[in-house]
Design a protein around this motif. Structure first.
Motif, mmCIF file in Angstrom:
data_model
loop_
_atom_site.group_PDB
_atom_site.id
_atom_site.type_symbol
_atom_site.label_atom_id
_atom_site.label_comp_id
_atom_site.label_asym_id
_atom_site.label_seq_id
_atom_site.Cartn_x
_atom_site.Cartn_y
_atom_site.Cartn_z
ATOM 1 N N PHE A 25 0.788 -1.091 0.212
ATOM 2 C CA PHE A 25 -0.044 0.038 0.103
ATOM 3 C C PHE A 25 0.839 1.258 0.150
ATOM 4 O O PHE A 25 0.629 2.297 -0.605
ATOM 5 N N GLY A 26 2.026 1.520 0.887
ATOM 6 C CA GLY A 26 2.921 2.233 0.856
ATOM 7 C C GLY A 26 3.619 2.518 -0.701
ATOM 8 O O GLY A 26 3.516 3.502 -1.167
ATOM 9 N N ASP A 27 3.853 1.353 -1.224
ATOM 10 C CA ASP A 27 4.253 1.519 -2.772
ATOM 11 C C ASP A 27 3.426 2.086 -3.535
ATOM 12 O O ASP A 27 3.593 2.902 -4.367
ATOM 13 N N LEU A 28 2.222 1.701 -3.478
ATOM 14 C CA LEU A 28 0.850 2.324 -4.127
ATOM 15 C C LEU A 28 0.733 3.634 -4.302
ATOM 16 O O LEU A 28 0.836 4.240 -5.313
ATOM 17 N N ILE A 29 0.522 4.013 -3.030
ATOM 18 C CA ILE A 29 0.380 5.644 -2.718
ATOM 19 C C ILE A 29 1.355 6.358 -3.295
ATOM 20 O O ILE A 29 1.343 7.478 -3.652
ATOM 21 N N SER A 30 2.644 5.850 -3.066
ATOM 22 C CA SER A 30 3.973 6.747 -3.317
ATOM 23 C C SER A 30 4.137 6.556 -5.034
ATOM 24 O O SER A 30 5.030 7.334 -5.390
ATOM 25 N N GLY A 31 3.520 5.720 -5.838
ATOM 26 C CA GLY A 31 3.427 5.772 -7.093
ATOM 27 C C GLY A 31 4.843 4.835 -7.439
ATOM 28 O O GLY A 31 5.302 5.406 -8.881
ATOM 29 N N ARG A 32 5.113 3.933 -6.719
ATOM 30 C CA ARG A 32 6.319 3.136 -7.136
ATOM 31 C C ARG A 32 5.878 1.962 -7.758
ATOM 32 O O ARG A 32 6.757 1.146 -8.244
ATOM 33 N N GLY A 36 -0.487 0.153 -14.365
ATOM 34 C CA GLY A 36 -1.532 -0.994 -14.521
ATOM 35 C C GLY A 36 -1.869 -1.542 -13.084
ATOM 36 O O GLY A 36 -3.133 -1.704 -12.639
ATOM 37 N N ASP A 37 -0.602 -1.895 -12.384
ATOM 38 C CA ASP A 37 -1.086 -2.242 -10.797
ATOM 39 C C ASP A 37 -1.749 -1.193 -10.098
ATOM 40 O O ASP A 37 -2.579 -1.386 -9.115
ATOM 41 N N THR A 38 -1.252 0.090 -9.974
ATOM 42 C CA THR A 38 -1.755 1.294 -9.362
ATOM 43 C C THR A 38 -3.233 1.368 -9.838
ATOM 44 O O THR A 38 -4.306 1.484 -8.974
ATOM 45 N N PHE A 39 -3.656 1.293 -11.207
ATOM 46 C CA PHE A 39 -4.929 1.890 -11.647
ATOM 47 C C PHE A 39 -6.051 0.743 -11.069
ATOM 48 O O PHE A 39 -6.728 0.769 -10.488
ATOM 49 N N TRP A 40 -5.760 -0.527 -11.624
ATOM 50 C CA TRP A 40 -6.672 -1.911 -11.411
ATOM 51 C C TRP A 40 -6.444 -2.382 -10.059
ATOM 52 O O TRP A 40 -7.696 -2.465 -9.583
ATOM 53 N N GLN A 89 -3.536 10.721 -7.571
ATOM 54 C CA GLN A 89 -2.064 11.315 -7.395
ATOM 55 C C GLN A 89 -1.147 10.597 -7.547
ATOM 56 O O GLN A 89 0.052 10.827 -8.111
ATOM 57 N N ALA A 90 -1.161 9.130 -7.135
ATOM 58 C CA ALA A 90 -0.248 8.300 -7.421
ATOM 59 C C ALA A 90 0.059 7.975 -9.054
ATOM 60 O O ALA A 90 1.109 7.883 -9.570
ATOM 61 N N ILE A 94 3.310 8.698 -11.375
ATOM 62 C CA ILE A 94 3.910 7.539 -12.533
ATOM 63 C C ILE A 94 3.982 8.326 -13.561
ATOM 64 O O ILE A 94 4.862 7.906 -14.334
ATOM 65 N N GLY A 95 2.874 8.999 -14.191
ATOM 66 C CA GLY A 95 2.991 9.720 -15.433
ATOM 67 C C GLY A 95 2.133 9.047 -16.697
ATOM 68 O O GLY A 95 2.172 7.738 -16.784
ATOM 69 N N ALA A 96 1.394 9.867 -17.384
ATOM 70 C CA ALA A 96 0.848 9.004 -18.303
ATOM 71 C C ALA A 96 1.470 8.998 -19.728
ATOM 72 O O ALA A 96 2.128 10.019 -20.097
#
Length: 122
Positions: A25-32, A36-40, A89-90, A94-96
């Motif tokens: 969860f920390g990696d998710l919110i930090s954008g690491r 795809g993993d962050t979105f889905w 925000q994550a 990460i960037g599009a």
């Protein structure tokens, strides 16, 4: 598509075992994590656990304390709106790169705003 060898399968298994742990969860919110993993997993994977619990509690409140159900659902909508904003925000961090990621960021932000609107007006 080539088949994965045993070493690659084991590495994949170790990586996927980390999903939904506090560090993940920390990696998710930090954008690491990957986009795809962050979105889905960030927006929808979490709901696999939250939605059944919310439905169960809302059903119990409806049966036992009807007046408490709407405030409970307002709080849940607000919490999901805050969560979706954090995931948005994550995703921005990460960037599009391309049309689909931009669509994903817009969808995540829209879900966050609608959840917060629902919390405010329910």
């Amino acid at each position: 598509m080539s088949e994965l060898d045993q070493k690659q399968l084991e590495a994949l298994e170790v990586e996927r075992a980390k999903i939904f742990t506090p560090g993940w969860f920390g990696d998710l919110i930090s954008g690491r994590l990957s986009f795809g993993d962050t979105f889905w997993l960030g927006l929808f994977g979490v709901l696999m656990f939250v939605v059944p619990a919310v439905v169960l509690v809302a059903g119990l409140l409806y049966a036992q304390a009807t007046a408490a159900m709407i405030p409970f659902l307002k709080v849940i909508a607000g919490l999901y709106g805050i969560w979706a904003l954090a995931v948005s925000q994550a995703l921005l961090r990460i960037g599009a790169r391309g049309g689909w990621p931009i669509t994903g960021i817009a969808l995540a932000a829209g879900m966050a705003l609608y959840a917060l609107y629902t919390a405010a007006t329910l």
